[in-house]
Design a protein around this motif. Structure first.
Motif: not given
Length: 391
Positions: A282-283, A309
């Motif tokens: 999620k980072h 990401h």
């Protein structure tokens, strides 16, 4: 496969020509039709053996500068330096909202013809028109050179693949040999630009303290650049990664670098003793390089079922560390510098990455079939000693 025609052929032609690197030139003129200037890449030498040297330029018919050159009968070709892209942009019309007069972007000096010359271009050719022709959408001007300005230093601004670039000198075996005859034998060592600064200085220091210190020239770059240097004979040997080495290179493993996670000191994940790919899901990620490293680092997460990401990417090791230090994301790296602070003063921490990832192997590479000379053999011995390979 049939031949392309019409619009398709035009697009393929433009695409092909985009790969042809050219200097960036601002062509200026002044006289009875007024002062004007435009950025062009279509400039070429025609002949140095006419009564005066001749060159040609091509300017689009819709540019008012084409008519001004026809009426004024003179023009100056300003070959720009690699730090003068703003002049090119100004005369390409990109600053028309900021500049009332594009000539305000820099200082000027008149040539003999009266055509304006950038005060400090790489080169300025002062020309008078000897002939012109219309070919398709462009006017082709042939100019006879009356005067030339040449800067004492600097490199050309290059345009290729629809972007600016700078020229980098690549030594060939012939030019290297000629330089060695003049300067004495130099050991040419290639190194991957991220781990080279961490490993090479100590190895070179050890050699410098020996009874017969070696004269070493460094060739730094990404994986492809260093490989090509070895294959071309530009580098006697090189330190690089093991990824994609061609058959023409013979390589010996020196070390294995385990991947780790780099974080800002106050990053939420810095509290963990070790980090898994799932922790990173999620980072945002700061990715090092568009070369070998990038594929390697993202593949670690992808093989664990995590889609990275990527918020930012850079081929600069210290840029990546700086972005991480600013809290903009994490990075996965292999090289471990001693410094725990980024260039701009932010504290960094490292954490082990618990993942089934193969290590990055650092290799000492030479061209296959070439026996290392005495200095190269000494360098190899010092590398083996530095990495404790003989213990």
């Amino acid at each position: 496969m049939g031949h392309a025609t019409g619009a398709a052929l035009r697009e393929r032609f433009l695409g092909g020509m985009s790969h042809a690197a050219a200097t960036v030139n601002v062509v200026t003129t002044d006289g009875r039709a007024g002062r004007g200037g435009v950025t062009v890449s279509a400039m070429s030498s025609v002949s140095a053996d006419t009564p005066r040297p001749t060159l040609l330029i091509c300017i689009h018919q819709q540019s008012p500068v084409a008519r001004q050159i026809i009426d004024n009968g003179v023009f100056c070709v300003n070959i720009l330096k690699d730090d003068q892209a703003y002049i090119s942009d100004a005369f390409a019309g990109r600053f028309r909202d900021q500049l009332a007069d594009k000539f305000d972007c820099c200082d000027w000096a008149p040539m003999r013809s009266g055509a304006p010359r950038v005060r400090d271009p790489l080169v300025g050719f002062d020309c008078h028109v000897i002939s012109s022709d219309r070919v398709g959408t462009h006017h082709v001007f042939f100019g006879e050179v009356d005067d030339i300005f040449i800067a004492e230093g600097g490199s050309p601004l290059i345009y290729a693949r629809r972007a600016y670039g700078a020229a980098t000198r690549i030594e060939t075996p012939a030019t290297v040999a000629a330089g060695q005859e003049a300067e004495g034998r130099v050991l040419r060592v290639g190194c991957f630009h991220t781990f080279g600064p961490v490993l090479l200085p100590d190895i070179i220091r050890r050699m410098a303290r020996a009874e017969e210190p070696a004269r070493i020239a460094l060739i730094e770059g990404d994986q492809r650049r260093v490989q090509e240097a070895v294959m071309a004979g530009e580098a006697d040997l090189a330190l690089l990664y093991d990824a994609g080495l061609p058959e023409g290179i013979e390589a010996m493993e020196l070390a294995r670098l385990e991947p780790y996670v780099l974080l800002a000191q106050d990053h939420p994940l810095a509290e963990l003793p070790e980090i898994t790919p799932r922790d990173l899901a999620k980072h945002p990620m700061i990715l090092l390089g568009a070369t070998q490293g990038g594929d390697y680092f993202t593949s670690i997460l992808e093989e664990a079922g995590v889609r990275p990401h990527v918020a930012y990417r850079s081929s600069s090791f210290e840029m990546v560390r700086g972005l991480v230090g600013q809290g903009l994301g994490y990075a996965i790296l292999s090289t471990r510098p001693a410094a725990t602070m980024s260039y701009d003063g932010h504290l960094l921490v490292t954490r082990p990455l618990r993942a089934a990832a193969r290590p990055n192997r650092v290799m000492l590479a030479t061209r296959r079939g070439v026996v290392p000379g005495p200095q190269a053999a000494r360098f190899i011995r010092y590398c083996r000693d530095y990495f404790h390979l003989d213990e």
